[in-house]
Design an enzyme around this catalytic site. Structure first.
Site, PDB file in Angstrom:
ATOM      1  N   ASN A  16       0.886  -1.171   0.000  1.00  0.00           N
ATOM      2  CA  ASN A  16       0.000   0.000   0.000  1.00  0.00           C
ATOM      3  C   ASN A  16       0.917   1.212   0.000  1.00  0.00           C
ATOM      4  O   ASN A  16       1.475   1.589   1.030  1.00  0.00           O
ATOM      5  CB  ASN A  16      -0.895  -0.036   1.245  1.00  0.00           C
ATOM      6  N   LYS A  23       3.434   0.840   3.066  1.00  0.00           N
ATOM      7  CA  LYS A  23       3.086  -0.219   4.015  1.00  0.00           C
ATOM      8  C   LYS A  23       3.149  -1.552   3.294  1.00  0.00           C
ATOM      9  O   LYS A  23       2.723  -1.649   2.140  1.00  0.00           O
ATOM     10  CB  LYS A  23       1.665  -0.010   4.555  1.00  0.00           C
ATOM     11  N   ARG A  81      -2.516  -2.020  -3.573  1.00  0.00           N
ATOM     12  CA  ARG A  81      -3.732  -1.244  -3.370  1.00  0.00           C
ATOM     13  C   ARG A  81      -3.654   0.001  -4.246  1.00  0.00           C
ATOM     14  O   ARG A  81      -2.688   0.775  -4.154  1.00  0.00           O
ATOM     15  CB  ARG A  81      -3.853  -0.826  -1.905  1.00  0.00           C
ATOM     16  N   HIS A 170     -12.886   2.878  -0.549  1.00  0.00           N
ATOM     17  CA  HIS A 170     -12.938   1.854   0.521  1.00  0.00           C
ATOM     18  C   HIS A 170     -13.675   0.604   0.051  1.00  0.00           C
ATOM     19  O   HIS A 170     -14.164  -0.178   0.874  1.00  0.00           O
ATOM     20  CB  HIS A 170     -13.670   2.356   1.789  1.00  0.00           C
ATOM     21  N   LEU A 199     -15.624   3.275   9.444  1.00  0.00           N
ATOM     22  CA  LEU A 199     -15.289   4.474  10.208  1.00  0.00           C
ATOM     23  C   LEU A 199     -13.860   4.381  10.725  1.00  0.00           C
ATOM     24  O   LEU A 199     -13.589   3.758  11.751  1.00  0.00           O
ATOM     25  CB  LEU A 199     -16.277   4.625  11.385  1.00  0.00           C
ATOM     26  N   ARG A 231     -11.117  15.340   7.046  1.00  0.00           N
ATOM     27  CA  ARG A 231     -11.921  15.732   5.881  1.00  0.00           C
ATOM     28  C   ARG A 231     -13.320  16.155   6.314  1.00  0.00           C
ATOM     29  O   ARG A 231     -13.930  15.515   7.173  1.00  0.00           O
ATOM     30  CB  ARG A 231     -12.041  14.568   4.895  1.00  0.00           C
ATOM     31  N   GLY A 320     -11.109   1.419  12.356  1.00  0.00           N
ATOM     32  CA  GLY A 320     -10.602   1.792  13.687  1.00  0.00           C
ATOM     33  C   GLY A 320     -11.646   2.290  14.664  1.00  0.00           C
ATOM     34  O   GLY A 320     -11.734   1.807  15.795  1.00  0.00           O
ATOM     35  N   GLU A 323     -14.839  -0.346  14.880  1.00  0.00           N
ATOM     36  CA  GLU A 323     -14.550  -1.604  15.574  1.00  0.00           C
ATOM     37  C   GLU A 323     -14.318  -1.404  17.059  1.00  0.00           C
ATOM     38  O   GLU A 323     -14.528  -2.324  17.852  1.00  0.00           O
ATOM     39  CB  GLU A 323     -13.286  -2.248  14.966  1.00  0.00           C
ATOM     40  N   GLU A 374      -8.109  -5.199   4.824  1.00  0.00           N
ATOM     41  CA  GLU A 374      -7.957  -4.915   3.398  1.00  0.00           C
ATOM     42  C   GLU A 374      -6.785  -5.689   2.797  1.00  0.00           C
ATOM     43  O   GLU A 374      -6.854  -6.117   1.646  1.00  0.00           O
ATOM     44  CB  GLU A 374      -7.786  -3.400   3.190  1.00  0.00           C
TER      45      GLU A 374
HETATM   46  P1  AMP Z   1      -8.167   3.283  10.692  1.00  0.00           P
HETATM   47  O1  AMP Z   1      -8.105   4.317   9.621  1.00  0.00           O
HETATM   48  O2  AMP Z   1      -9.136   2.191  10.395  1.00  0.00           O
HETATM   49  O3  AMP Z   1      -6.814   2.778  11.113  1.00  0.00           O
HETATM   50  O4  AMP Z   1      -8.771   4.026  11.993  1.00  0.00           O
HETATM   51  C1  AMP Z   1      -8.083   5.034  12.663  1.00  0.00           C
HETATM   52  C2  AMP Z   1      -9.007   5.679  13.674  1.00  0.00           C
HETATM   53  O5  AMP Z   1      -9.464   4.653  14.577  1.00  0.00           O
HETATM   54  C3  AMP Z   1      -8.340   6.726  14.530  1.00  0.00           C
HETATM   55  O6  AMP Z   1      -9.203   7.839  14.671  1.00  0.00           O
HETATM   56  C4  AMP Z   1      -8.173   6.051  15.866  1.00  0.00           C
HETATM   57  O7  AMP Z   1      -8.221   6.951  16.937  1.00  0.00           O
HETATM   58  C5  AMP Z   1      -9.355   5.128  15.896  1.00  0.00           C
HETATM   59  N1  AMP Z   1      -9.133   4.041  16.851  1.00  0.00           N
HETATM   60  C6  AMP Z   1      -8.208   3.079  16.783  1.00  0.00           C
HETATM   61  N2  AMP Z   1      -8.245   2.303  17.892  1.00  0.00           N
HETATM   62  C7  AMP Z   1      -9.222   2.796  18.663  1.00  0.00           C
HETATM   63  C8  AMP Z   1      -9.759   2.472  19.947  1.00  0.00           C
HETATM   64  N3  AMP Z   1      -9.275   1.453  20.652  1.00  0.00           N
HETATM   65  N4  AMP Z   1     -10.766   3.243  20.412  1.00  0.00           N
HETATM   66  C9  AMP Z   1     -11.259   4.277  19.698  1.00  0.00           C
HETATM   67  N5  AMP Z   1     -10.784   4.641  18.495  1.00  0.00           N
HETATM   68  C10 AMP Z   1      -9.787   3.920  17.989  1.00  0.00           C
END
Ligand code: AMP
Length: 387
Positions: A16, A23, A81, A170, A199, A231, A320, A323, A374
């Site tokens: 990626n 990555k 990707r 996505h 999200l 954004r 993130g 979940e 992904e």
């Molecule tokens: P991603 O783009 O899927 O890696 O998501 C990143 C976002 O997920 C960031 O805003 C992080 O703060 C949030 N995130 C990751 N781990 C947690 C967690 N344990 N609790 C709340 N938000 C999280």
């Protein structure tokens, strides 16, 4: 590590490649087993590596330090990707010179994303010239959006000239998560109406009817739709002209403002959701408003997609924030019992890395948390393509 003669032919290197970071993940697609992963950061910065070729060399060195020698591992494919596949790429595609040229042409639609992906592809091809390289496009799952959903009400001739339409992004995540949600509820995707909320740093929603995407919140670019880390998501299109006149901003400055300085960061000064939650817990009013705006926008889309689909089987949270943040999930579902949507507090709070149901038994809609992956999705598609 050497490749054993009887080992399954499913070892994939997934790349990626962004403008400043690359990555990678080395994984066995069949067993969903990650052998190793890492990130080469600060590409093109004074304290980092010079370019994407240097990043590939740094990756190879990191792998060798872990006794993983790329030339001897038996990698069957490299999966890349690629953010924008335009109208042309609706499937994973083996990369040849014509595909490289097409991804390059699509850079007009994704100036921040396609050029660094191409740089990564070229560097990886030089590193592993005898292995098939496969492009997996973020837009692919949405190329079949119904015409009414994908069309902007701008002059037809102008839209045709520049490929102006809703593309959606996505897609790899929405496809993977909706399939896994179906598996989790024990029914085929072909029978289900689903809403997926991805999200993370970037955020998007999709409506999926019998396995096919029929709506999504991102558009021509990944700026449209939900509120994201930095954004804005949806704003009045009139805002652009207004800012040009009042702040004397040019197109590039407005792009930067809405892509990098808006969203949660613009509202509360932080783009990381964990930090936002810490501030909200201390009674910070800006953080509380940012959370409320974020939730409000998601609920508007859930409502719209309920009507688009006409019925709903699953509402799925992923990435993130989706979940990991129970408070956010509870807020999205709050008061929606009349639509068959509810979250069981204990199930919602339970920490788990597995796909799981968080709605109470017996509700019309099953609400789930499904971790996205992904890289695994890209690896599986690459193996399926090169056999
Ligand atoms: P991603 O783009 O899927 O890696 O998501 C990143 C976002 O997920 C960031 O805003 C992080 O703060 C949030 N995130 C990751 N781990 C947690 C967690 N344990 N609790 C709340 N938000 C999280």
């Amino acid at each position: 590590m050497e490749q054993r003669a009887d080992a399954p032919r499913d070892l994939v290197l997934v790349i990626n490649s962004g403008s400043s970071s690359l990555k990678y993940q080395l994984l066995r697609a069949g067993r969903a087993e990650v052998l190793t992963k890492g990130t080469i950061e600060r590409i093109g910065e004074p304290d980092g590596v010079a370019d994407h070729d240097a990043a590939m060399t740094a990756m190879t060195d990191q792998l060798a330090d872990r006794d993983l020698h790329l030339d001897r591992l038996g990698v069957v494919a490299v999966g890349h990707r690629v953010v924008h596949g335009g109208e042309r790429f609706s499937e994973p595609t083996v990369i040849d010179d014509a595909v490289v040229a097409a991804i390059d042409e699509l850079s007009a639609l994704a100036p921040l994303h396609n050029p660094p992906a191409l740089a990564g592809i070229r560097a990886a091809q030089r590193m592993l010239p005898d292995v098939p390289h496969v492009a997996v496009f973020d837009t692919a799952f949405f190329t079949g959006l119904p015409e009414a959903a994908r069309t902007y009400a701008v002059p037809t001739e102008l839209a045709a000239r520049h490929g102006i339409r809703r593309y959606g992004f996505h897609g790899t995540s929405h496809a993977y998560v909706s399939a896994l949600a179906a598996e989790t509820v024990g029914r085929p995707t072909e029978e289900l109406d689903q809403i997926v909320l991805h999200l993370g740093n970037g955020c998007s929603a999709s409506a999926i009817h019998h396995g096919a995407a029929v709506e999504t919140s991102m558009g021509l670019t990944p700026l449209q739709g939900l509120v994201m880390g930095t954004r804005s998501g949806d704003v009045d299109p009139g805002l652009h002209g207004f800012l040009a006149r009042t702040e004397r901003l040019d197109a590039g400055a407005i792009d930067t403002l809405l892509n990098k300085q808006s969203g949660l960061k613009g509202l509360a000064g932080v783009n990381d959701f964990r930090e936002l939650e810490q501030r909200r817990a201390t009674g910070d009013a800006a953080a509380a408003l940012a959370f409320a705006v974020y939730v409000h926008r998601i609920r508007c889309y859930v409502g719209a997609y309920l009507v688009t689909l006409g019925r709903l089987d699953t509402l799925v949270f992923t990435a993130g924030v989706g979940e990991n943040n129970a408070a956010l999930r509870a807020a999205v579902a709050d008061g929606l019992d009349g639509f068959g949507i509810a979250v069981d507090p204990a199930r919602n709070q339970a920490a788990s890395g597995d796909p799981r149901v968080i709605s109470p038994d017996g509700t019309a809609v099953t609400v789930l948390v499904v971790p996205t992956d992904e890289e695994l999705a890209i690896a599986r598609q690459a193996v399926a393509l090169v056999g």
